[in-house]
Design an enzyme around this catalytic site. Structure first.
Site, PDB file in Angstrom:
ATOM      1  N   GLY A  37       0.831  -1.208   0.000  1.00  0.00           N
ATOM      2  CA  GLY A  37       0.000   0.000   0.000  1.00  0.00           C
ATOM      3  C   GLY A  37       0.858   1.246   0.000  1.00  0.00           C
ATOM      4  CB  ALA A  38       4.294   1.670  -1.216  1.00  0.00           C
ATOM      5  CB  SER A  65      -2.509   6.110  -1.326  1.00  0.00           C
ATOM      6  OG  SER A  65      -3.502   7.014  -0.878  1.00  0.00           O
ATOM      7  N   GLY A  66      -1.392   7.758   1.197  1.00  0.00           N
ATOM      8  CA  GLY A  66      -1.577   7.872   2.636  1.00  0.00           C
ATOM      9  C   GLY A  66      -0.391   7.471   3.478  1.00  0.00           C
ATOM     10  CB  ILE A  67      -0.241   5.329   6.528  1.00  0.00           C
ATOM     11  CG1 ILE A  67      -1.212   6.133   7.397  1.00  0.00           C
ATOM     12  CG2 ILE A  67       0.843   4.690   7.401  1.00  0.00           C
ATOM     13  CD1 ILE A  67      -2.078   5.273   8.299  1.00  0.00           C
ATOM     14  CB  SER A 126      -7.593   0.440  13.060  1.00  0.00           C
ATOM     15  OG  SER A 126      -8.541   1.455  13.345  1.00  0.00           O
ATOM     16  CE1 TYR A 149      -9.992  -0.152   7.847  1.00  0.00           C
ATOM     17  CE2 TYR A 149     -10.742   0.595   9.997  1.00  0.00           C
ATOM     18  CZ  TYR A 149      -9.751   0.513   9.036  1.00  0.00           C
ATOM     19  OH  TYR A 149      -8.527   1.096   9.270  1.00  0.00           O
TER      20      TYR A 149
END
Length: 345
Positions: free
Chosen positions: A17-18, A20-22, A146, A159
């Site tokens: 998940g590189a 976008s975002g975190i 989370s 989620y």
């Protein structure tokens, strides 16, 4: 067994998940600190652009692999590419994740299964692949949970369930690795609300556009926590004091927590804007953006999290202060909740 981790400038780090975002902030920060990177995402165009960006100051230190984390074969190929390119890897970060907004009864089961393919099975796939390599040479496995790994909120049932599952799996895996004496640090990072494209990319079954309740933190807060865990063996890290506060509140007063969320939890997550539907379930949703910019005030630092990422001496003092602040904030939360106002830690 005492686990020893390398400094960042000596590490090869795999990040899912590189783009976008975190994940994107973590990649940029790790590259700036001298790490070599294997970047993983479903979006080849975004990956190519990001590698080009990071390679300006780090020639031959950044590579990429296109993979859907829910597909074990694709993710294994990404790991093999890291081993072939860099001779191995030292830290594996399971960051990829998506969400769905909607009441539990309204979200189609096929969409919930797709979410679990990424959020849970993606973590399982990545963890098994990483551990197979790291148990021989040592290193760090870092999974993104989370604040909802510990508590629940309405409108994001799938989620919430996936992040509870990630916590359970990560904790069980950590215990098993310790039992066999494997030199692998296993960390669960639990962010609070973060100003990323999380909401924009989420599938939406509501009649209005959702939002993240305050407080909302900068993705940099989470990225710094992740990279701290890459160097310092850490069981878990709450990224943002609100995450720790929610977990404490939910465990300490579960009936009160449920009562408050049943009254206020839906309203706190809704805007007056017409609904938009994100596409992260079907494609990467990646556009090399770190932040949404649509969540109001963003906290650039977390005093609570910073207390856990300092040297031992200052850490002890700051944790004590943070604990006092947390208790005070919790009391304020309860008082304001009785007046039907949403606050947070």
């Amino acid at each position: 067994m005492r686990i020893k981790l390398k400094s960042l400038d000596e590490q090869v780090i795999v990040i899912t998940g590189a783009t976008s975002g975190i994940g994107l902030v973590t990649a940029r920060l790790a590259a700036a600190r001298g790490a070599r990177l294997m970047l993983v995402s479903r979006d080849e165009t975004a990956l190519t652009e990001l590698v080009r960006e990071l390679s300006r100051d780090a020639h031959d230190r950044v590579a990429h692999a296109v993979a859907d984390v829910g597909d074990r074969t694709q993710l294994q190929a990404a790991a093999d590419a890291a081993i072939q390119r860099f001779g191995g890897f030292d830290t594996w970060i399971n960051n990829a994740g998506v969400s769905i907004y909607g009441r539990c009864a309204d979200v189609p089961l096929d969409e919930q299964r797709k979410l679990f393919d990424t959020n849970f099975w993606g973590v399982v796939n990545g963890s098994l692949i990483a551990v197979q390599h790291l148990r021989e040479k040592g290193g760090a496995l870092i999974n993104l949970g989370s604040e909802l790994s510990d508590v629940a909120v309405p409108l994001q049932g799938a989620y919430v369930a996936s992040k509870h599952a990630v916590k359970g799996y990560t904790d069980a895996l950590r215990i098993e690795l310790a039992n066999e004496g494997a030199p692998v640090s296993v960390t669960l990072v639990k962010p609070a609300g973060v100003d990323t494209l999380f909401v924009e990319h989420a599938r939406n079954h509501l009649d209005r556009q959702p939002k993240l309740p305050q407080p909302v933190y900068a993705p940099d807060v989470v990225a710094r926590a992740i990279l701290h865990a890459a160097v310092h063996p850490t069981r878990d890290i709450y990224a943002g004091g609100a995450s720790r506060g929610m977990a404490w509140f939910g465990r300490s007063a579960p009936r009160v927590y449920d009562a408050i969320l049943s009254k206020l939890g839906v309203k706190a997550q809704l805007t007056d804007e017409p609904r938009r539907d994100g596409d992260a379930l079907d494609r990467g949703g990646a556009d090399l953006r770190e932040r949404s910019g649509r969540h109001g005030r963003v906290r650039e630092r977390s005093f609570y999290t910073d207390a856990y990422t300092l040297a031992a001496g200052p850490r002890a003092a700051l944790i004590g202060i943070a604990g006092v602040m947390l208790v005070a904030a919790a009391g304020r939360y309860l008082r304001e909740a009785k007046g039907h106002r949403i606050s947070a830690f």
